[in-house]
Design an enzyme around this catalytic site. Structure first.
Site, mmCIF file in Angstrom:
data_model
loop_
_atom_site.group_PDB
_atom_site.id
_atom_site.type_symbol
_atom_site.label_atom_id
_atom_site.label_comp_id
_atom_site.label_asym_id
_atom_site.label_seq_id
_atom_site.Cartn_x
_atom_site.Cartn_y
_atom_site.Cartn_z
ATOM 1 N N ASP A 203 0.932 -1.351 -0.374
ATOM 2 C CA ASP A 203 -0.187 0.368 0.069
ATOM 3 C C ASP A 203 0.914 1.148 0.135
ATOM 4 O O ASP A 203 0.256 2.470 0.523
ATOM 5 C CB ASP A 203 -1.001 -0.039 1.679
ATOM 6 C CG ASP A 203 -1.880 -0.695 0.961
ATOM 7 O OD1 ASP A 203 -2.262 -1.305 -0.404
ATOM 8 O OD2 ASP A 203 -3.048 -0.637 1.813
ATOM 9 N N ASP A 262 3.776 -8.769 9.746
ATOM 10 C CA ASP A 262 3.875 -7.531 9.354
ATOM 11 C C ASP A 262 5.541 -7.065 8.650
ATOM 12 O O ASP A 262 5.881 -8.012 8.638
ATOM 13 C CB ASP A 262 3.665 -6.806 10.599
ATOM 14 C CG ASP A 262 2.116 -6.380 11.070
ATOM 15 O OD1 ASP A 262 1.885 -6.712 10.133
ATOM 16 O OD2 ASP A 262 2.273 -6.693 11.685
ATOM 17 N N ASP A 264 7.944 -6.118 9.634
ATOM 18 C CA ASP A 264 9.439 -6.545 10.439
ATOM 19 C C ASP A 264 9.286 -7.801 11.319
ATOM 20 O O ASP A 264 10.326 -7.318 12.050
ATOM 21 C CB ASP A 264 8.815 -4.770 11.632
ATOM 22 C CG ASP A 264 7.565 -5.090 12.431
ATOM 23 O OD1 ASP A 264 6.691 -5.271 11.775
ATOM 24 O OD2 ASP A 264 7.782 -4.298 13.797
ATOM 25 N N ASP A 357 -7.227 -7.480 14.056
ATOM 26 C CA ASP A 357 -7.413 -8.914 14.386
ATOM 27 C C ASP A 357 -7.580 -9.288 15.297
ATOM 28 O O ASP A 357 -8.378 -10.531 14.939
ATOM 29 C CB ASP A 357 -6.236 -8.643 14.554
ATOM 30 C CG ASP A 357 -5.080 -7.663 15.642
ATOM 31 O OD1 ASP A 357 -6.235 -6.819 16.199
ATOM 32 O OD2 ASP A 357 -3.942 -7.119 15.095
#
Length: 603
Positions: A203, A262, A264, A357
């Site tokens: 994105d 994610d 990271d 989530d």
């Protein structure tokens, strides 16, 4: 020879020095020194003033300084010799009128509510500790409660068909510093290459970063990895919207499970081999969640050490207890594997809150699906190392659950597919105590109510409420990170500061106002603060400090001043029970208020 007083002094509208209105005790001394000689009988009003002064002096012998001041004020007001005056004394007169009938009852009610919430939080912490000890003693590990035999190739003709198709999703947004790490770790998972699809959901709004991510995907594709680079025209729904759009592609229909990381996060190669067997052999399990490991930057600064202590408790205690007792806990949004059919039955990804989530986990749990938490399976991740990024993250993590609780309370209560005990656990333990009361009582009790009781001595707090319960709760919270036990005092002070922002975010979520749907992506620095030179050690670049106006936090500075004033008042007029805590907490608020916390990023 006595000097007669002016006629204006003997009347009802006598003028007094300014200090007399600010300090009633100086008024008593002033009036006494101006008393006439015995040869002249004093007027009745002056005799009352003298009586007031004598009463204050006698009170001095029996009581402390604060009670003397209050007794002198009360007596002088009864005589009528403290007329209302503009300015400071006018405010003081109004304060005296509303203090007894309004302020004191409200403060007593606040103390009672805070003590009740403290007891609820204490019972919850003790309950989780008892469950955790029982799990350890009884050996109720997930491997013993669920079947998780490793996948083997029984039939040579079938080859890799014994392995289910797995989709690996990596949502990202302008992740210049970490995109290579996450993509490389996902492409390095030990799983048959024809049975896994890596999907990068980009994105990013920076065209340069988008091109860099696309080039990285092409590089891994040239090595034989099935990797898909997906973009969309807008960021509707943020992360939830990206994940929802990613599930609509045709090739996803061949997949049975989806792993989410994610940008990271860096999973080990055996991540799928250790999680997928739980889903294959147990058809009632919808989610397998791994634990976050903060090996990237937990030692970068004191603020990251504080975060590690809080998150370690969440993963080692809260998640473990939820998995062991009710097979339910909140999905952490990453480092987990979902059964796609369970996601679809629960309604898929929704962007109605900032905790998509947790929203999905609650809806799936209400459908009767079970969750498994693997505490010994860890995935490396990065902690926010700047205070601004950490504050935005905590706002999202505090506002989202409160808003979700508001939206789903009735749905949870009316659910017929789960037991009554599970509904009570979700409503009371999971949401009310941990996500709402835990934030509110920390800030309101320790940063507002306790300092206010110093200014209102009529309201007292029992010792068990401000000493015993907080001490036990703090010690129970520290079990998650034994290596940081020596930082416990710093952690308590820092958590009290952060409770200000968490309480504000919680109220925004409950009331559904203001920044309720604000989503700011947590900034990842990666190696941005390090510069590797050939043949030399890592060196930090020359740092250009931000402008002082950009670093100041007015809210923290305001509470620092409030706590400092209350600490000084406690020394001057109180019993001195709270002054040390108030001064330390005031210093912590001040340090955060001037921006001297976390890593300073170069401009």
């Amino acid at each position: 020879m006595s000097v007669p007083l002016p006629a204006s002094d003997a009347g009802p509208r006598s003028r007094l020095p300014t200090s007399a209105y600010l300090f009633p005790s100086s008024l008593a001394v002033h009036l006494h020194l101006r008393a006439p000689q015995p040869t002249r009988p004093p007027p009745p009003r002056r005799r009352l003033v003298t009586t007031a002064f004598c009463a204050a002096v006698s009170s001095l012998e029996r009581q402390d300084k604060r009670r003397v001041r209050m007794a002198a004020e009360a007596t002088l007001q009864e005589t009528g010799m403290l007329p209302a005056a503009p300015g400071v004394w006018g405010i003081a007169a109004v304060w005296q009128q509303v203090r007894g009938p309004v302020i004191v009852p409200l403060l007593r009610l606040s103390v009672a509510l805070c003590l009740a919430m403290s007891v609820m939080l204490f019972v919850e912490k003790v309950y989780m500790s008892v469950v955790l000890v029982a799990v350890r003693l009884l050996g109720r590990r997930p491997e013993r409660r669920y079947r998780c035999d490793p996948i083997v190739r029984d039939d040579a003709e079938l080859g890799d068909a014994a392995f289910p198709m797995v989709l690996v999703q990596i949502p990202m947004y302008n992740e210049r510093e970490v995109y290579k790490l996450s993509i490389g770790a996902a492409c390095g998972l030990s799983w048959p290459s024809d049975r896994v699809i890596v999907q990068v959901l980009d994105d990013s709004t920076d065209p340069v970063i988008k091109e860099m991510v696309q080039v990285e995907c092409r590089r891994w594709e040239s090595k034989g990895v099935r990797i898909k680079y997906e973009i969309r025209d807008n960021r509707t729904g943020y992360k939830a919207g990206a994940l929802r759009e990613g599930m609509k592609h045709g090739y996803v229909g061949d997949c049975d499970f989806v792993a989410i990381f994610d940008a990271d996060f860096q999973p080990d190669p055996d991540f799928l081999a250790r999680t997928i067997p739980f889903l294959i052999h147990n058809p009632n399990i919808a989610l397998v969640q791994a634990r976050w490991k903060f090996a990237v930057n937990s030692d970068e600064c004191l603020m990251t050490r504080m975060q590690e202590m809080s998150l370690d408790y969440h993963f080692k205690v809260e998640q473990e207890v939820g998995s062991s007792t009710h097979a339910f806990f909140g999905f952490n949004g990453t480092a987990g594997v979902w059964r796609i059919s369970a996601m679809n039955e629960a309604g898929g990804w929704k962007d109605r809150t900032t905790v998509e989530d947790m929203d999905l986990a609650v809806r799936a749990g209400l459908k009767g699906w079970k969750f498994v938490y693997l505490g010994d399976l860890m995935v490396k991740s990065e902690l926010p190392s700047t205070f601004k990024a950490f504050r935005y993250q905590q706002h999202r993590w505090s506002c989202g659950p409160a808003n979700l609780f508001r939206k789903m309370l009735v749905e949870i209560a009316r659910n017929k597919k789960v037991t009554l005990w599970k509904k009570i656990y979700v409503i009371y333990n999971f949401f009310l105590v941990r996500k709402i009361i835990g934030h509110i009582v920390t800030f309101v009790f320790y940063c507002l109510v306790i300092p206010a009781t110093i200014l209102i001595p009529e309201v007292e707090i029992p010792r068990w409420g401000y000493v015993y319960l907080p001490s036990i709760v703090t010690l129970l919270n520290s079990v998650g990170t034994p290596r940081s036990l020596h930082l416990l005092i710093f952690w308590v002070l820092f958590e009290n500061v952060m409770s200000l922002h968490r309480t504000k975010a919680t109220l925004i979520g409950l009331l559904e106002t203001g920044r309720v749907n604000e989503w700011v992506v947590t900034e990842k620095l990666g190696d941005a603060l390090k510069m590797k030179l050939p043949g030399k050690a890592f060196k930090k670049p020359r740092i250009s400090f931000p402008r002082i106006g950009d670093r100041l936090n007015a809210l923290e500075l305001g509470f620092s001043a409030y706590l400092f004033f209350c600490g000084c008042y406690d020394i001057a007029f109180g019993k001195g029970y709270y002054c040390l805590f108030l001064f330390l907490q005031s210093i912590t608020f001040f340090i955060v208020g001037i921006g001297y916390v976390g890593t300073i990023v170069p401009n």
